[in-house]
Design an enzyme around this catalytic site. Structure first.
Site, PDB file in Angstrom:
ATOM      1  N   TYR A 127      58.215 -37.458 -36.255  1.00 35.67           N
ATOM      2  CA  TYR A 127      57.254 -39.041 -36.064  1.00 35.67           C
ATOM      3  C   TYR A 127      58.067 -39.337 -36.176  1.00 35.67           C
ATOM      4  O   TYR A 127      58.934 -39.365 -37.569  1.00 35.67           O
ATOM      5  CB  TYR A 127      55.969 -39.084 -36.965  1.00 35.67           C
ATOM      6  CG  TYR A 127      55.785 -40.251 -36.654  1.00 35.67           C
ATOM      7  CD1 TYR A 127      54.764 -40.769 -35.864  1.00 35.67           C
ATOM      8  CD2 TYR A 127      56.384 -41.216 -37.363  1.00 35.67           C
ATOM      9  CE1 TYR A 127      54.222 -41.789 -35.820  1.00 35.67           C
ATOM     10  CE2 TYR A 127      55.594 -42.089 -37.195  1.00 35.67           C
ATOM     11  CZ  TYR A 127      54.564 -43.061 -35.857  1.00 35.67           C
ATOM     12  OH  TYR A 127      53.864 -43.530 -35.574  1.00 35.67           O
ATOM     13  N   GLN A 189      47.441 -42.479 -34.271  1.00 39.21           N
ATOM     14  CA  GLN A 189      46.978 -41.672 -33.243  1.00 39.21           C
ATOM     15  C   GLN A 189      48.419 -40.743 -32.809  1.00 39.21           C
ATOM     16  O   GLN A 189      47.370 -39.716 -32.072  1.00 39.21           O
ATOM     17  CB  GLN A 189      46.654 -42.558 -31.527  1.00 39.21           C
ATOM     18  CG  GLN A 189      47.913 -43.619 -31.551  1.00 39.21           C
ATOM     19  CD  GLN A 189      47.670 -44.649 -31.834  1.00 39.21           C
ATOM     20  OE1 GLN A 189      47.127 -45.067 -33.200  1.00 39.21           O
ATOM     21  NE2 GLN A 189      48.980 -45.666 -31.168  1.00 39.21           N
ATOM     22  N   SER A 235      59.850 -46.915 -50.394  1.00 39.33           N
ATOM     23  CA  SER A 235      61.715 -46.446 -51.207  1.00 39.33           C
ATOM     24  C   SER A 235      62.436 -47.291 -51.975  1.00 39.33           C
ATOM     25  O   SER A 235      60.978 -48.186 -52.744  1.00 39.33           O
ATOM     26  CB  SER A 235      62.234 -47.207 -49.929  1.00 39.33           C
ATOM     27  OG  SER A 235      63.722 -46.360 -50.269  1.00 39.33           O
ATOM     28  N   GLN A 257      67.653 -51.191 -50.743  1.00 32.48           N
ATOM     29  CA  GLN A 257      66.391 -50.671 -51.060  1.00 32.48           C
ATOM     30  C   GLN A 257      65.331 -51.345 -50.756  1.00 32.48           C
ATOM     31  O   GLN A 257      64.560 -51.074 -49.808  1.00 32.48           O
ATOM     32  CB  GLN A 257      66.948 -50.209 -51.863  1.00 32.48           C
ATOM     33  CG  GLN A 257      67.399 -48.012 -52.207  1.00 32.48           C
ATOM     34  CD  GLN A 257      66.971 -47.465 -50.501  1.00 32.48           C
ATOM     35  OE1 GLN A 257      66.073 -47.380 -50.337  1.00 32.48           O
ATOM     36  NE2 GLN A 257      68.052 -46.990 -49.852  1.00 32.48           N
ATOM     37  N   HIS A 260      64.298 -52.627 -47.614  1.00 35.19           N
ATOM     38  CA  HIS A 260      62.924 -51.824 -46.254  1.00 35.19           C
ATOM     39  C   HIS A 260      61.988 -52.005 -46.548  1.00 35.19           C
ATOM     40  O   HIS A 260      61.431 -52.690 -45.399  1.00 35.19           O
ATOM     41  CB  HIS A 260      63.060 -50.329 -47.628  1.00 35.19           C
ATOM     42  CG  HIS A 260      63.820 -49.582 -46.773  1.00 35.19           C
ATOM     43  ND1 HIS A 260      63.901 -49.120 -45.488  1.00 35.19           N
ATOM     44  CD2 HIS A 260      64.438 -48.370 -47.454  1.00 35.19           C
ATOM     45  CE1 HIS A 260      65.127 -48.175 -45.418  1.00 35.19           C
ATOM     46  NE2 HIS A 260      65.141 -48.100 -46.552  1.00 35.19           N
ATOM     47  N   GLU A 325      63.865 -41.311 -56.316  1.00 37.65           N
ATOM     48  CA  GLU A 325      64.485 -41.173 -54.498  1.00 37.65           C
ATOM     49  C   GLU A 325      65.988 -41.376 -54.898  1.00 37.65           C
ATOM     50  O   GLU A 325      66.465 -39.727 -53.991  1.00 37.65           O
ATOM     51  CB  GLU A 325      63.642 -42.310 -53.844  1.00 37.65           C
ATOM     52  CG  GLU A 325      63.134 -41.512 -52.372  1.00 37.65           C
ATOM     53  CD  GLU A 325      63.742 -42.588 -50.834  1.00 37.65           C
ATOM     54  OE1 GLU A 325      63.042 -43.922 -51.389  1.00 37.65           O
ATOM     55  OE2 GLU A 325      63.971 -42.179 -49.407  1.00 37.65           O
ATOM     56  N   HIS A 326      66.534 -42.366 -55.288  1.00 34.12           N
ATOM     57  CA  HIS A 326      68.093 -42.320 -54.709  1.00 34.12           C
ATOM     58  C   HIS A 326      68.862 -42.887 -56.285  1.00 34.12           C
ATOM     59  O   HIS A 326      68.029 -43.752 -56.585  1.00 34.12           O
ATOM     60  CB  HIS A 326      68.437 -43.078 -53.654  1.00 34.12           C
ATOM     61  CG  HIS A 326      67.992 -42.801 -52.552  1.00 34.12           C
ATOM     62  ND1 HIS A 326      66.602 -44.023 -52.152  1.00 34.12           N
ATOM     63  CD2 HIS A 326      68.065 -43.047 -51.462  1.00 34.12           C
ATOM     64  CE1 HIS A 326      66.739 -43.827 -50.766  1.00 34.12           C
ATOM     65  NE2 HIS A 326      67.366 -42.308 -50.431  1.00 34.12           N
ATOM     66  N   ASP A 359      72.541 -41.734 -46.540  1.00 35.53           N
ATOM     67  CA  ASP A 359      71.521 -42.222 -45.722  1.00 35.53           C
ATOM     68  C   ASP A 359      71.854 -41.791 -44.108  1.00 35.53           C
ATOM     69  O   ASP A 359      71.233 -41.745 -43.217  1.00 35.53           O
ATOM     70  CB  ASP A 359      70.772 -43.465 -45.351  1.00 35.53           C
ATOM     71  CG  ASP A 359      69.496 -44.013 -46.488  1.00 35.53           C
ATOM     72  OD1 ASP A 359      69.218 -42.958 -46.803  1.00 35.53           O
ATOM     73  OD2 ASP A 359      69.236 -45.193 -46.617  1.00 35.53           O
ATOM     74  N   GLU A 413      38.394  -6.733 -61.803  1.00 38.30           N
ATOM     75  CA  GLU A 413      38.217  -8.035 -61.258  1.00 38.30           C
ATOM     76  C   GLU A 413      36.555  -8.178 -60.348  1.00 38.30           C
ATOM     77  O   GLU A 413      36.393  -8.981 -59.541  1.00 38.30           O
ATOM     78  CB  GLU A 413      38.922  -8.415 -60.001  1.00 38.30           C
ATOM     79  CG  GLU A 413      40.500  -9.222 -61.309  1.00 38.30           C
ATOM     80  CD  GLU A 413      41.374  -9.247 -60.117  1.00 38.30           C
ATOM     81  OE1 GLU A 413      41.729  -9.076 -58.978  1.00 38.30           O
ATOM     82  OE2 GLU A 413      42.644  -9.201 -60.697  1.00 38.30           O
ATOM     83  N   HIS A 418      38.129  -3.738 -53.090  1.00 40.27           N
ATOM     84  CA  HIS A 418      39.033  -3.685 -52.732  1.00 40.27           C
ATOM     85  C   HIS A 418      39.128  -1.727 -53.267  1.00 40.27           C
ATOM     86  O   HIS A 418      40.281  -1.081 -52.698  1.00 40.27           O
ATOM     87  CB  HIS A 418      39.655  -4.337 -53.811  1.00 40.27           C
ATOM     88  CG  HIS A 418      39.891  -5.687 -52.907  1.00 40.27           C
ATOM     89  ND1 HIS A 418      38.811  -6.257 -52.333  1.00 40.27           N
ATOM     90  CD2 HIS A 418      41.272  -5.941 -52.879  1.00 40.27           C
ATOM     91  CE1 HIS A 418      40.044  -7.698 -52.308  1.00 40.27           C
ATOM     92  NE2 HIS A 418      40.916  -7.907 -52.444  1.00 40.27           N
TER      93      HIS A 418
END
Length: 430
Positions: A127, A189, A235, A257, A260, A325-326, A359, A413, A418
């Site tokens: 995506y 979608q 972010s 950042q 964003h 994240e960073h 990045d 068990e 088994h």
């Protein structure tokens, strides 16, 4: 103005950050579920309906044609194309080192073979956000590791622009990184299309890539039916700086950042009040010069902070708790400090390794864990596009030798079926 926080209020700020991380999907789940079901039942017709409704574009054909790709190569800025090719090479070089092989071994003195097979996922879906926020870097960061892993078919979806086309840099990045087919679909979608398949869009086995809250909610809903990489939150950047750090650099990196979105968090932790005040001043000066200044101001005012502590060790402890994240280390000894960092998506060492280097260009992956998930997860990598399968062989004699142990385990068990699978073989040995 970005607030300055001292020792007494650190816990309060950490609580704020934790609440920010608890992104509320309940408001969007209902509509996302309707979209998923509509696409699952009505396929392409539903995709075209939502593309008209959400993107204001009427499409007869969802797939990007070869002519459109050729046109993108004609119209793209030559310097930009050269930059994309350089970045792709860097990403390729970095991720090639992540390739792993399977293994097989025979325990000494045994007629037993054990092993692990490594195979690529056969079909992956990427995506890529579109419209105003069109990111060719995201194409590279997802497609290149998939290609290195050996994925046989890479499908990409991205929302169309208002003119019904896809940005030329997106198409060029997709073609040079090995994407097989591209479709003009976005949102929940689009995720549904890749999860279930439609007349035009093939079903894939794993979906990767970032998106807005509707895309993230859709990925959550289809997870399990198909694989997903992660749920990316807002972010974030955290900078640890000592008194020698350059306040202009720090402010610029925090802003990188904050632009964003309004929920992005930019945090400085330092031992120096003097530096804290200088950074605060720099933030105010630099924000006014930038295009996205309204978003940046809201992000810095509501989510940002400059935390002043007593020691670098306390800076590190807070960073490990936030698990950003960073993480940038703008200190005199970054190559020593980084060894104490346990939780971060990516660590940037020194004042000449700002976050945009990672990045776009260095080659490391920019799809990173957010919202403290760096405590248990990692950046997107070749590993996300492979599967590991166990391999087991026992000879008759080796099974006979170990049969009683296996039966004992199974019966303990309560799994008599088994145990029976071993016993029926034992009966033939007597």
């Amino acid at each position: 103005m970005t607030r300055i926080i001292d020792d007494k209020y650190i816990e309060n700020y950490l609580a704020e950050i934790r609440n920010r991380n608890a992104q509320d999907y309940n408001d969007v789940y209902s509509s996302v579920e309707c979209i998923l079901e509509d696409v699952r039942i009505n396929g392409d017709a539903a995709l075209k309906k939502y593309t008209l409704e959400f993107d204001n574009v009427s499409l007869d054909n969802l797939e990007v044609t070869q002519e459109e790709i050729a046109e993108a190569f004609e119209t793209i800025d030559r310097d930009l194309m050269a930059t994309i090719e350089k970045a792709k090479k860097n990403i390729e070089d970095y991720h090639m080192k992540q390739k792993i092989k399977g293994y097989k071994f025979k325990p000494e003195g045994k007629d037993i073979i054990l092993g692990q097979l490594v195979n690529p996922i056969e079909k992956a879906g990427i995506y890529v956000p579109g419209g105003k926020a069109a990111y060719p870097s995201t194409v590279l960061m997802n497609a290149v590791p998939a290609k290195i892993a050996g994925v046989n078919e890479i499908i990409m979806i991205t929302p169309p622009q208002k003119d019904g086309k896809v940005k030329d840099s997106i198409l060029v990045a997709a073609r040079i990184s090995g994407v097989d087919r591209i479709f003009k679909v976005g949102g929940a979608q689009g995720i549904a299309a890749m999860a279930y398949g439609t007349e035009s869009i093939p079903k894939v086995y794993k979906i990767t890539g970032p998106g807005n809250i509707y895309v993230a909610a859709a990925k959550r809903k289809v997870s399990g039916f198909v694989g997903i990489d992660m749920i990316a939150g807002p972010s974030e950047i955290l900078i640890i700086a000592d008194s020698n750090a350059d306040p202009e650099f720090i402010a610029a990196d925090m802003i990188s950042q904050a632009e964003h979105d309004e929920m992005a968090a930019s945090i400085l932790i330092t031992t120096s009040y003097s530096l804290a005040y200088k950074v605060q001043q720099q933030l105010d000066e630099q924000v006014s010069r930038l295009e996205r200044n309204e978003i940046i101001k809201k992000s810095l005012e509501n989510q940002g902070a400059i935390i002043v502590t007593d020691s670098i060790k306390q800076c590190i402890d807070i960073a490990n708790e936030i698990a950003p994240e960073h993480l940038e280390l703008l200190v005199s000894n970054p190559f020593e400090i980084y060894k104490s960092i346990k939780n971060a998506g990516a660590i940037f060492l020194g004042e000449y390794s700002p976050e945009p280097v990672g990045d776009y260009f260095a080659g490391t992956n920019h799809t990173l864990p957010t919202s403290s998930t760096a405590k248990f997860s990692s950046a997107l990598s070749v590993d996300d596009f492979i599967k590991k399968t166990s391999l087991i062989y026992y000879s008759r004699n080796d099974l006979k030798e170990n049969a009683d142990d296996i039966v004992r385990f199974a019966e303990n068990e309560g799994l008599t079926g088994h145990a029976n699978a071993i016993k029926v073989r034992k009966q033939k040995w007597s």
